[in-house]
Design an enzyme around this catalytic site. Structure first.
Site, mmCIF file in Angstrom:
data_model
loop_
_atom_site.group_PDB
_atom_site.id
_atom_site.type_symbol
_atom_site.label_atom_id
_atom_site.label_comp_id
_atom_site.label_asym_id
_atom_site.label_seq_id
_atom_site.Cartn_x
_atom_site.Cartn_y
_atom_site.Cartn_z
ATOM 1 N N ASP A 60 0.878 -1.167 0.000
ATOM 2 C CA ASP A 60 0.000 0.000 0.000
ATOM 3 C C ASP A 60 0.914 1.215 0.000
ATOM 4 O O ASP A 60 1.568 1.509 1.007
ATOM 5 C CB ASP A 60 -0.893 -0.022 1.243
ATOM 6 C CG ASP A 60 -1.752 1.232 1.383
ATOM 7 O OD1 ASP A 60 -1.613 2.176 0.567
ATOM 8 O OD2 ASP A 60 -2.557 1.287 2.336
ATOM 9 N N VAL A 61 0.988 1.924 -1.122
ATOM 10 C CA VAL A 61 1.977 2.987 -1.258
ATOM 11 C C VAL A 61 1.723 4.168 -0.331
ATOM 12 O O VAL A 61 2.602 5.024 -0.168
ATOM 13 C CB VAL A 61 2.094 3.483 -2.716
ATOM 14 C CG1 VAL A 61 2.562 2.364 -3.623
ATOM 15 C CG2 VAL A 61 0.787 4.094 -3.206
ATOM 16 N N ASN A 87 5.163 3.535 -10.024
ATOM 17 C CA ASN A 87 4.176 3.440 -11.093
ATOM 18 C C ASN A 87 2.738 3.497 -10.587
ATOM 19 O O ASN A 87 1.829 3.883 -11.337
ATOM 20 C CB ASN A 87 4.409 2.134 -11.865
ATOM 21 C CG ASN A 87 3.296 1.808 -12.816
ATOM 22 O OD1 ASN A 87 3.176 2.396 -13.894
ATOM 23 N ND2 ASN A 87 2.441 0.855 -12.436
ATOM 24 N N TYR A 153 -5.761 14.908 -9.849
ATOM 25 C CA TYR A 153 -4.774 14.136 -10.602
ATOM 26 C C TYR A 153 -3.706 15.061 -11.188
ATOM 27 O O TYR A 153 -2.501 14.790 -11.099
ATOM 28 C CB TYR A 153 -5.475 13.344 -11.705
ATOM 29 C CG TYR A 153 -4.596 12.333 -12.395
ATOM 30 C CD1 TYR A 153 -4.403 11.073 -11.849
ATOM 31 C CD2 TYR A 153 -3.955 12.637 -13.597
ATOM 32 C CE1 TYR A 153 -3.595 10.139 -12.476
ATOM 33 C CE2 TYR A 153 -3.149 11.711 -14.229
ATOM 34 C CZ TYR A 153 -2.974 10.461 -13.671
ATOM 35 O OH TYR A 153 -2.161 9.542 -14.290
ATOM 36 N N LYS A 157 0.377 15.098 -10.188
ATOM 37 C CA LYS A 157 1.414 14.819 -11.180
ATOM 38 C C LYS A 157 2.338 16.017 -11.390
ATOM 39 O O LYS A 157 3.538 15.841 -11.649
ATOM 40 C CB LYS A 157 0.773 14.387 -12.504
ATOM 41 C CG LYS A 157 0.027 13.051 -12.414
ATOM 42 C CD LYS A 157 0.927 11.914 -11.940
ATOM 43 C CE LYS A 157 0.220 10.574 -11.990
ATOM 44 N NZ LYS A 157 1.076 9.453 -11.533
ATOM 45 N N THR A 188 -4.777 1.091 -21.594
ATOM 46 C CA THR A 188 -4.879 0.204 -20.440
ATOM 47 C C THR A 188 -6.256 0.398 -19.814
ATOM 48 O O THR A 188 -6.955 1.368 -20.111
ATOM 49 C CB THR A 188 -3.809 0.532 -19.377
ATOM 50 O OG1 THR A 188 -4.104 1.825 -18.818
ATOM 51 C CG2 THR A 188 -2.411 0.533 -19.969
#
Length: 259
Positions: A60-61, A87, A153, A157, A188
């Site tokens: 779990d990052v 990633n 988001y 980033k 994806t």
């Protein structure tokens, strides 16, 4: 000789669309791969498929102790950690800033930004023990411009860019290089399936016809760039940003001319 013989690579979100491509690419080049992620079923299945040079660890990052356990697993199973690929990422359901709730904002930044910070923080001692290495943070073309309806988001980033440059300055004398990759629209589930709570997917907003290279990107496109940046071929590259978007950010391309 494969470029990553006797090296160990940790990929977060390693069982996802881009992540699994990265894992397979490193493995094909001789690396030991540590597949970090929260989907134990998919991660373990990928590790089983690849065999003894692959190991799944639940990661779990957003949890520093989970990061510590993952790095420890890499060193315990394979003896060292040489490359970290940050990633893992999540997208927010499309909404204007005024209609974005605080909980969504916090969750997206927690995974996409804090998760990257914790990865660097936790992996650096292991990379030093390995006499250096490379970190690549997977950002986005949304981190190079504004995108309506994706404020959390985009903000995360953009911040990853500054974090990467700072890390590159701090870690260069330890022989640790840190760079970012900014993918455009990569084919994806991340872009074809709506985010939790959304009805539209990112792909609904981006048709590739105007791109200079008029197609969606493939995960292998990004993996090929990633292999270069983490290899000895890129030993003089750090703090840099690589856009891989088929010309998305350039604007509409001219149609092919006929003679």
């Amino acid at each position: 000789m494969p470029r990553f013989d006797n090296q160990t690579v940790l990929v977060t979100g390693g069982a996802g669309g881009q992540g699994s491509s990265h894992v397979r690419a490193f493995h094909a080049e001789g690396a030991n791969v540590v597949i970090g992620g929260i989907n134990a079923e998919r991660g373990a299945a990928l590790a089983d498929e690849l065999g003894p040079r692959a190991h799944f660890t639940r990661l779990d990052v957003t949890d520093e102790s989970s990061w510590s356990a993952a790095v420890l697993a890499a060193e315990r199973v394979f003896g060292a950690l040489n490359v970290l690929v940050n990633n893992a990422g999540v997208q927010n359901p499309p909404a204007t800033i005024e209609n974005t709730d605080h909980a969504t904002w916090s969750r997206i930044l927690d995974v996409n930004l804090t998760g990257t910070f914790l990865g660097i923080k936790t992996a650096v001692p292991a990379l030093r023990r390995a006499a250096g290495g490379a970190i690549v943070n997977i950002a986005s073309t949304m981190g190079l411009g504004g995108t309506a309806h994706y404020a959390p988001y985009v903000a995360g980033k953009w911040a990853v860019r500054g974090l990467t440059r700072t890390a590159a300055l701090e870690l260069g004398r330890d022989h640790i290089r840190v760079n970012t990759i900014h993918p455009g629209v990569i084919s994806t589930p991340f872009i074809h399936e709506p985010a939790t709570g959304a009805t539209a997917a990112i792909a609904d907003f981006y048709a590739p016809e105007p791109f200079a290279v008029p197609r969606l990107g493939e995960p292998t496109d990004v993996s090929s760039l990633l292999l270069f940046l983490t290899s000895s071929d890129a030993s003089f590259i750090t703090g840099s940003e690589y856009v891989i978007d088929g010309g998305l950010l350039l604007g509409p391309a001219l149609q092919a001319q006929t003679a």
